[in-house]
Design an enzyme around this catalytic site. Structure first.
Site, PDB file in Angstrom:
ATOM      1  CG  ASP A 167       6.376 -43.326 -56.315  1.00  0.00           C
ATOM      2  OD1 ASP A 167       7.309 -43.909 -56.887  1.00  0.00           O
ATOM      3  OD2 ASP A 167       5.184 -43.517 -56.610  1.00  0.00           O
ATOM      4  N   GLY A 168       8.816 -41.648 -57.531  1.00  0.00           N
ATOM      5  CA  GLY A 168       8.970 -40.924 -58.801  1.00  0.00           C
ATOM      6  C   GLY A 168      10.417 -40.765 -59.244  1.00  0.00           C
ATOM      7  CG  ASN A 177      11.229 -51.133 -53.553  1.00  0.00           C
ATOM      8  OD1 ASN A 177      11.280 -50.263 -52.694  1.00  0.00           O
ATOM      9  ND2 ASN A 177      10.362 -51.060 -54.558  1.00  0.00           N
TER      10      ASN A 177
END
Ligand code: FPP
Length: 245
Positions: free
Chosen positions: A25-26, A73
């Site tokens: 993540d990120g 997603n």
């Protein structure tokens, strides 16, 4: 060993867990900080994956499971979704080429039928050809959702009952595990989520019942070997009792 333990041994790294799972993540925030498109963040994230997968192998990790694309997603822009799919496509092409050298086994957790036929074919080939290797295994969660996985497993078992192949009382926790994408893969001892978010986001819901979660502030593209070392050290500091005393 002296009263205060063997100093040298204490400084040495403790063994890595057998199975590590990571929510990568990120990537988006990493790109935003640099005024780059989100896809550039995912490209940097794919590079980090390569580096960390290699490092896991050096550490003797047997299973590495990564959340590459969730059932949620698809809500992202068409451009971002196709950017991630392209990265997966080129990674799998490369993995297929290097298969004889690397001996990595690949598995895919998720409903692949929504992916492009080319990507499905690459996944199928990678899984099939690499099934002869047993040293290290990478599990890619692709169009994966933990709830979806459980519902599909329940449906598959119910169908076998309806077909008269099974009795409802045959369903135990162990038996249920065999209907999940992760059949035959031991549960992860350690789940890492970088980027500062502290939730599971539908990742390995069944398999994480006794996993240690380590949440870290670093964004995935910046995640390095030292961060993995720190997560493993944290895992060893926790006292894992599985509900016992
Ligand atoms: C989450 O970060 C990341 C994803 C949804 C995609 C992960 C995909 C990759 C790292 C590339 C896959 C390819 C290979 C070869 C592993 P985010 O976009 O939600 O970040 P944000 O929360 O900062 O927006």
């Amino acid at each position: 060993m002296g009263l205060f333990g063997n100093q040298k041994q204490e400084k040495e790294k403790l063994p890595a867990p057998r199975h590590i799972a990571i929510i990568m993540d990120g990537n988006g925030r990493w790109a935003k900080k640099r005024a780059l498109p989100r896809t550039a963040g995912h490209a940097a994230g794919a590079e980090t994956f390569r580096r960390i997968a290699n490092y896991c192998r050096t550490l003797g990790v047997e299973y590495l499971t990564v959340y590459a694309f969730s059932t949620e997603n698809w809500r992202r822009s068409q451009e971002e979704v196709s950017g991630i799919m392209k990265l997966l496509h080129s990674y799998l092409l490369e993995a297929l080429q290097d298969m004889e050298k690397n001996h990595v086994r690949f598995r895919f957790f998720g409903d692949l039928t929504r992916l492009s036929p080319e990507l499905q074919e690459l996944c199928r080939k990678a899984e099939q050809i690499s099934s002869q290797y047993h040293e290290v295994q990478v599990n890619f969660c692709l169009n994966y959702g933990g709830r979806d996985e459980i519902v599909r497993a329940a449906r598959a078992f119910a169908q076998e009952v309806a077909d008269g192949k099974r009795q409802p009382q045959e369903l135990t926790e162990e038996a249920f595990g065999k209907y999940l994408y992760s059949a035959e893969v031991p549960d992860p001892e350690l789940i890492i989520r970088p980027s500062g978010e502290m939730r599971t986001s539908n990742f390995l819901l069944w398999q994480s019942a006794y996993s240690e979660f380590v949440f870290m502030d670093v964004l995935w593209p910046d995640f390095g070997e030292k961060d993995l070392d720190a997560a493993i050290a944290e895992y060893h500091r926790r006292n894992r009792r599985f509900g016992g005393v």
